[in-house]
Design a protein around this motif. Sequence first.
Motif, PDB file in Angstrom:
ATOM      1  N   LEU A 226       0.813  -1.225   0.000  1.00  0.00           N
ATOM      2  CA  LEU A 226       0.000   0.000   0.000  1.00  0.00           C
ATOM      3  C   LEU A 226       0.846   1.275   0.000  1.00  0.00           C
ATOM      4  O   LEU A 226       0.519   2.251   0.685  1.00  0.00           O
ATOM      5  CB  LEU A 226      -0.943   0.004   1.206  1.00  0.00           C
ATOM      6  CG  LEU A 226      -1.921  -1.177   1.308  1.00  0.00           C
ATOM      7  CD1 LEU A 226      -2.772  -1.038   2.553  1.00  0.00           C
ATOM      8  CD2 LEU A 226      -2.775  -1.289   0.060  1.00  0.00           C
ATOM      9  N   LYS A 227       1.929   1.287  -0.778  1.00  0.00           N
ATOM     10  CA  LYS A 227       2.791   2.465  -0.886  1.00  0.00           C
ATOM     11  C   LYS A 227       2.726   2.983  -2.324  1.00  0.00           C
ATOM     12  O   LYS A 227       3.678   2.847  -3.101  1.00  0.00           O
ATOM     13  CB  LYS A 227       4.228   2.123  -0.498  1.00  0.00           C
ATOM     14  CG  LYS A 227       4.371   1.578   0.922  1.00  0.00           C
ATOM     15  CD  LYS A 227       5.788   1.125   1.190  1.00  0.00           C
ATOM     16  CE  LYS A 227       5.923   0.521   2.586  1.00  0.00           C
ATOM     17  NZ  LYS A 227       7.292  -0.002   2.828  1.00  0.00           N
ATOM     18  N   LEU A 228       1.599   3.583  -2.674  1.00  0.00           N
ATOM     19  CA  LEU A 228       1.388   4.010  -4.052  1.00  0.00           C
ATOM     20  C   LEU A 228       2.365   5.096  -4.468  1.00  0.00           C
ATOM     21  O   LEU A 228       2.854   5.103  -5.597  1.00  0.00           O
ATOM     22  CB  LEU A 228      -0.049   4.506  -4.224  1.00  0.00           C
ATOM     23  CG  LEU A 228      -1.157   3.460  -4.044  1.00  0.00           C
ATOM     24  CD1 LEU A 228      -2.514   4.094  -4.260  1.00  0.00           C
ATOM     25  CD2 LEU A 228      -0.953   2.285  -4.979  1.00  0.00           C
ATOM     26  N   GLY A 229       2.634   6.047  -3.597  1.00  0.00           N
ATOM     27  CA  GLY A 229       3.558   7.121  -3.938  1.00  0.00           C
ATOM     28  C   GLY A 229       4.957   6.598  -4.185  1.00  0.00           C
ATOM     29  O   GLY A 229       5.621   6.992  -5.159  1.00  0.00           O
ATOM     30  N   TYR A 230       5.427   5.711  -3.327  1.00  0.00           N
ATOM     31  CA  TYR A 230       6.767   5.152  -3.501  1.00  0.00           C
ATOM     32  C   TYR A 230       6.822   4.270  -4.751  1.00  0.00           C
ATOM     33  O   TYR A 230       7.807   4.312  -5.499  1.00  0.00           O
ATOM     34  CB  TYR A 230       7.147   4.344  -2.268  1.00  0.00           C
ATOM     35  CG  TYR A 230       8.553   3.809  -2.304  1.00  0.00           C
ATOM     36  CD1 TYR A 230       9.635   4.667  -2.491  1.00  0.00           C
ATOM     37  CD2 TYR A 230       8.807   2.451  -2.164  1.00  0.00           C
ATOM     38  CE1 TYR A 230      10.936   4.177  -2.532  1.00  0.00           C
ATOM     39  CE2 TYR A 230      10.098   1.959  -2.198  1.00  0.00           C
ATOM     40  CZ  TYR A 230      11.157   2.831  -2.387  1.00  0.00           C
ATOM     41  OH  TYR A 230      12.444   2.340  -2.437  1.00  0.00           O
ATOM     42  N   GLY A 231       5.771   3.495  -4.985  1.00  0.00           N
ATOM     43  CA  GLY A 231       5.731   2.694  -6.203  1.00  0.00           C
ATOM     44  C   GLY A 231       5.746   3.551  -7.450  1.00  0.00           C
ATOM     45  O   GLY A 231       6.375   3.201  -8.454  1.00  0.00           O
ATOM     46  N   ALA A 232       5.076   4.715  -7.398  1.00  0.00           N
ATOM     47  CA  ALA A 232       5.085   5.628  -8.543  1.00  0.00           C
ATOM     48  C   ALA A 232       6.480   6.190  -8.777  1.00  0.00           C
ATOM     49  O   ALA A 232       6.909   6.357  -9.927  1.00  0.00           O
ATOM     50  CB  ALA A 232       4.087   6.764  -8.313  1.00  0.00           C
ATOM     51  N   ALA A 233       7.213   6.483  -7.700  1.00  0.00           N
ATOM     52  CA  ALA A 233       8.581   6.984  -7.843  1.00  0.00           C
ATOM     53  C   ALA A 233       9.477   5.925  -8.490  1.00  0.00           C
ATOM     54  O   ALA A 233      10.286   6.240  -9.379  1.00  0.00           O
ATOM     55  CB  ALA A 233       9.135   7.394  -6.486  1.00  0.00           C
ATOM     56  N   LEU A 234       9.338   4.681  -8.071  1.00  0.00           N
ATOM     57  CA  LEU A 234      10.100   3.598  -8.688  1.00  0.00           C
ATOM     58  C   LEU A 234       9.722   3.442 -10.164  1.00  0.00           C
ATOM     59  O   LEU A 234      10.585   3.180 -11.014  1.00  0.00           O
ATOM     60  CB  LEU A 234       9.847   2.293  -7.936  1.00  0.00           C
ATOM     61  CG  LEU A 234      10.258   2.248  -6.459  1.00  0.00           C
ATOM     62  CD1 LEU A 234       9.920   0.883  -5.859  1.00  0.00           C
ATOM     63  CD2 LEU A 234      11.730   2.551  -6.294  1.00  0.00           C
ATOM     64  N   SER A 235       8.445   3.613 -10.468  1.00  0.00           N
ATOM     65  CA  SER A 235       7.984   3.520 -11.860  1.00  0.00           C
ATOM     66  C   SER A 235       8.595   4.629 -12.710  1.00  0.00           C
ATOM     67  O   SER A 235       8.944   4.404 -13.884  1.00  0.00           O
ATOM     68  CB  SER A 235       6.452   3.600 -11.910  1.00  0.00           C
ATOM     69  OG  SER A 235       5.864   2.534 -11.201  1.00  0.00           O
ATOM     70  N   MET A 236       8.725   5.819 -12.152  1.00  0.00           N
ATOM     71  CA  MET A 236       9.326   6.925 -12.899  1.00  0.00           C
ATOM     72  C   MET A 236      10.798   6.644 -13.200  1.00  0.00           C
ATOM     73  O   MET A 236      11.296   6.973 -14.285  1.00  0.00           O
ATOM     74  CB  MET A 236       9.183   8.220 -12.110  1.00  0.00           C
ATOM     75  CG  MET A 236       7.758   8.745 -12.011  1.00  0.00           C
ATOM     76  SD  MET A 236       7.018   9.125 -13.625  1.00  0.00           S
ATOM     77  CE  MET A 236       8.081  10.484 -14.167  1.00  0.00           C
ATOM     78  N   ILE A 237      11.498   6.030 -12.265  1.00  0.00           N
ATOM     79  CA  ILE A 237      12.897   5.668 -12.507  1.00  0.00           C
ATOM     80  C   ILE A 237      12.992   4.639 -13.630  1.00  0.00           C
ATOM     81  O   ILE A 237      13.843   4.743 -14.527  1.00  0.00           O
ATOM     82  CB  ILE A 237      13.540   5.129 -11.214  1.00  0.00           C
ATOM     83  CG1 ILE A 237      13.606   6.234 -10.152  1.00  0.00           C
ATOM     84  CG2 ILE A 237      14.926   4.562 -11.489  1.00  0.00           C
ATOM     85  CD1 ILE A 237      14.079   5.753  -8.806  1.00  0.00           C
TER      86      ILE A 237
END
Length: 292
Positions: free
Chosen positions: A260-271
């Motif tokens: 449930l860490k959508l923001g962190y997952g989005a940051a990893l996706s951007m990388i």
Amino acid sequence: MRHGPRGRLVGFAYLAPALLFVLAFTAYPLVQMAWMSLHNWSLLSPPRFVGAANYERAFDDTQFWVSFRFTLLYTALITPFLIVGGYLLALLTARNTGLRRLTRTVVFVPVVIGLGVSSLLWYWLFSTDFGLVNRVLLDLGIIAKPALWLGVDAGVSTFAIIASVVWKVIGFGMILFVAAIQAVPSEVVEAALVDGASPRQRVTRVILPLTLRTVLLVTLVSVIGSLLAFDQFYIMTAGQPGNETATSVFYIYLNSFPYLKLGYGAALSMILAFTILVFTVIQLLLTRRSHP
């Protein structure tokens, strides 16, 4: 061709459906993901702006970089099989004979199967207890006892997954290569034949240079698909043993949904998206240089 405001309006009307599709399913999700990456966002609480904190955390996340390196290794291992194997199959099936048309069909059929279905099929084939792979190897006397193909040894598991994906995807590249090879002017090939070029020389010095742009295109598609690998690892190994076969997308999935860490997952996706952008730019530069 019409010019002036009315002509431009007609042209825009034809372009509008494709433009709306790109905006709705590519541009907007990308912007939304970038915005999410700047927030501490859980499904159970409202988002809280944290700026670049997620990116700072990502660069210190050892497990993410382990999965990222594994993804790059997987990409480096599977891409030569897809490109070289696809090109060799295309050379063998480029002529329009009845048998070769049948061969192209047989090789291409797995492409239309969903990757999830294909991965589940190979999961059964590599099963230790009742898998067909072990059964055939035991009957041939190659192995003395059933092998543990998935989830025990990272190297063996990666090999098994590569075999399943090559079977599934190689026909896509083969069809593109066949089209490119058949587009080579026959006069050029015949001229090389008259000059005494051997079959290998005709391929390496005539056909391959004239189909190089297609090779680069298939390479780019294969690299992007490998960097985004998820289904086959999720179904066949679930990242085991010890998350050694967890790809970048698999790790992003774990953080985004189970944790449930959508923001962190989005940051990893951007990388990961930036990495894909780098490979795309390199391919475009190579394609431009290959074009006379």
